[in-house]
Design an enzyme around this catalytic site. Structure first.
Site, mmCIF file in Angstrom:
data_model
loop_
_atom_site.group_PDB
_atom_site.id
_atom_site.type_symbol
_atom_site.label_atom_id
_atom_site.label_comp_id
_atom_site.label_asym_id
_atom_site.label_seq_id
_atom_site.Cartn_x
_atom_site.Cartn_y
_atom_site.Cartn_z
ATOM 1 C CE LYS A 249 13.173 55.073 77.477
ATOM 2 N NZ LYS A 249 14.424 54.475 77.984
ATOM 3 C CD GLN B 231 19.072 49.889 82.485
ATOM 4 O OE1 GLN B 231 20.274 50.015 82.679
ATOM 5 N NE2 GLN B 231 18.362 50.784 81.824
ATOM 6 C CG ASP C 122 13.975 56.410 84.282
ATOM 7 O OD1 ASP C 122 15.186 56.539 84.556
ATOM 8 O OD2 ASP C 122 13.504 55.422 83.693
ATOM 9 N NE ARG D 245 13.452 58.819 81.673
ATOM 10 C CZ ARG D 245 12.580 58.164 80.923
ATOM 11 N NH1 ARG D 245 11.513 58.778 80.449
ATOM 12 N NH2 ARG D 245 12.757 56.890 80.627
HETATM 13 C C1 S3P Z 1 14.979 50.547 83.235
HETATM 14 C C2 S3P Z 1 15.530 50.588 84.489
HETATM 15 C C3 S3P Z 1 16.088 51.812 85.093
HETATM 16 C C4 S3P Z 1 15.651 53.062 84.347
HETATM 17 C C5 S3P Z 1 15.728 52.894 82.866
HETATM 18 C C6 S3P Z 1 14.849 51.758 82.409
HETATM 19 C C7 S3P Z 1 14.475 49.269 82.727
HETATM 20 O O1 S3P Z 1 17.498 51.740 85.053
HETATM 21 O O2 S3P Z 1 16.435 54.166 84.755
HETATM 22 O O3 S3P Z 1 15.326 54.085 82.203
HETATM 23 O O4 S3P Z 1 13.747 49.253 81.714
HETATM 24 O O5 S3P Z 1 14.811 48.226 83.307
HETATM 25 P P1 S3P Z 1 18.321 50.978 86.202
HETATM 26 O O6 S3P Z 1 17.926 49.566 86.163
HETATM 27 O O7 S3P Z 1 19.763 51.152 85.844
HETATM 28 O O8 S3P Z 1 17.962 51.684 87.471
#
Ligand code: S3P
Length: 447
Positions: A22, A171, A323, A398
């Protein structure tokens, strides 16, 4: 709402592939839209979250074409900083990654765009991305508490910054690096604890200059702004966050032997595998030499059931398995002895408050648990708990899948009140688990 019940069927056996990653799928669409030319993406996750990103990129002017069932996706991009003002609000559904990464990408586009999402997404914190992006020169108008709906007032005059985010978040890092695409000069994000580096790897494969350096304050990722991104061919590996469910199920259901082929095993994502190994799981990793384009390592993973023991999961491991705590909690509930997850306050701001959802759901299944503000201790008894509970999935895919995994091992079935969000990340979950021998029954269209 579609309730789904999971009941013990006996050993799980077989080999499967899980849908595409994803995180990598979101990034492939956003970066392809920022190239001049056509990018071909194989194995894109066709889950609701990624489809929301695809629709957003189309609304922003990218031409997206999907050639037939299972065929590759073709994205005609508009070049760095070349997106077009959307004609309407961009609805990102349940997809937090889409919202935060788009905030970064849109910060550097000289128009206004408004992001919204479902009841879960509109309650998730956005200040962690808007703060640094404001320092780069973008402006945001949010609902109170920095929540969606949110209007991004983008600009083609962003300034590069050096940022050390307060939370270890891929993120946040990615939003800043994507904004840095349009800023002149070097934009740097320093992370005391490294988060997943899919953005950095993919930016490089599209031709951007990204430097990774160790500094006294942590690992620094620096993008040199205003590159010409060249279209690329991307192969998305299987999502380790989805593979986690059948693998964990095989670990806790006696007599099981399950293999998942071609899973992305980027070391910054593979903390779950380390934990399972420490618990005594019989896990075999077979790295594939040919790798995948975009520089992501892949491996075939095999799990055979074995007695598990409780472990202490240190806080510094959290970014590499953020996750996977829900499904690891299910393994811990079946293990002998106590397992503590330390430093997991971030779980409170995921698709749901996962820390409390896990504590409540496990307790309802007969497991002794202790919850603090940022830790969870699960007292396993060396056998699966009783089960026999209905779990509120709370718009969280999840949490839903984790408790359906537990139900394969418990004495009494486990029901989740709503499995509809499973399609956000793992379309085909029920069918693939069924192929392994799991018994899942839905009271409506299955997940
Ligand atoms: C993700 C980063 C994670 C993860 C999310 C996907 C990403 O979040 O929990 O499902 O694709 O960069 P955080 O960056 O807030 O930890």
């Amino acid at each position: 709402m579609t309730a789904v019940t999971s009941g013990a069927a006996g050993a799980l056996r077989g080999t499967l592939r899980v849908p595409g990653d994803k995180s990598i799928s979101h990034r492939a669409l956003m970066l392809a839209a920022s190239t001049a030319g056509e990018t071909v993406v194989h194995g894109l996750l066709e889950g609701d979250d990624v489809l929301a990103t695809a629709a957003a990129m189309e609304a922003l002017g990218a031409a997206i074409d999907r050639s037939g069932d299972g065929g590759p996706w073709r994205i005609h991009g508009r070049g760095v900083g070349g997106l077009a003002e959307p004609g309407n609000v961009l609805d990102l559904g349940n997809a937090g990654t889409a919202a935060r990464l788009l905030a970064g990408l849109l910060a550097g586009q000289p128009f206004n765009s408004t992001l919204t999402g479902d009841a879960s997404l509109v309650n998730r914190p956005m200040a962690r991305v808007t703060g640094p992006l404001e320092r780069m020169g973008a402006r945001f108008t949010c609902r109170s508490g920095g929540r969606l709906p949110m209007t991004v007032h983008g600009t083609d005059q962003l300034r590069p910054i050096v940022e050390t985010p307060e939370v270890a978040s891929a993120q946040v890092k990615s939003a800043i690096l994507l904004a840095g695409l349009t800023a002149p000069g070097r934009t740097t994000v320093i992370e005391p604890r490294r988060s997943r580096d899919h953005t950095e790897r993919m930016l490089r494969s599209f031709g951007a200059e990204v430097a990774i350096e160790e500094t006294a304050d942590g690992t620094a990722a620096t993008i040199t702004g205003q590159p010409e991104l060249a279209p690329a061919e991307i192969r998305v590996p299987g999502d380790i966050s989805s593979a986690a469910f059948p693998l964990a199920a095989a670990g806790i259901v006696e007599g099981s032997d399950v293999s998942v082929s071609a899973v992305g095993t980027n070391p910054l994502r593979a903390g779950l595998l380390t934990c399972l190994e420490e618990m005594g799981a019989k896990l075999t990793r077979r790295p594939l030499d040919d790798g995948v384009e975009g520089g992501e390592p892949i491996a075939d993973l095999r799990m055979e059931s074995a007695p598990l023991s409780g472990i202490d999961v240190p806080p510094e491991r959290a970014p590499s398995m953020i996750d996977e705590y829900p499904v690891l909690a299910m393994a811990a509930a079946c293990a002998a002895g106590s397992t503590t997850f330390h430093g997991i306050g971030e779980l409170r701001v995921k698709e749901s408050d996962r820390l409390s959802a896990l504590a409540q759901g496990l307790a309802a299944c007969g497991v002794e648990v202790e919850e603090t503000e940022n830790s969870l201790t699960i007292h396993g008894r060396g056998e699966p708990p009783a089960g026999g509970a209905v779990i509120a999935a709370d718009l969280d895919h999840r949490i839903a899948m984790a408790f359906l995994v537990l139900g394969q091992a418990t004495r009494e079935p486990v029901t989740i009140d709503d499995g509809s969000t499973i399609a956000t990340s793992f379309p085909g979950f029920a069918r693939l688990m069924g192929d392994l021998g799991a018994v899942l029954s839905a009271d409506g269209p299955g997940p």
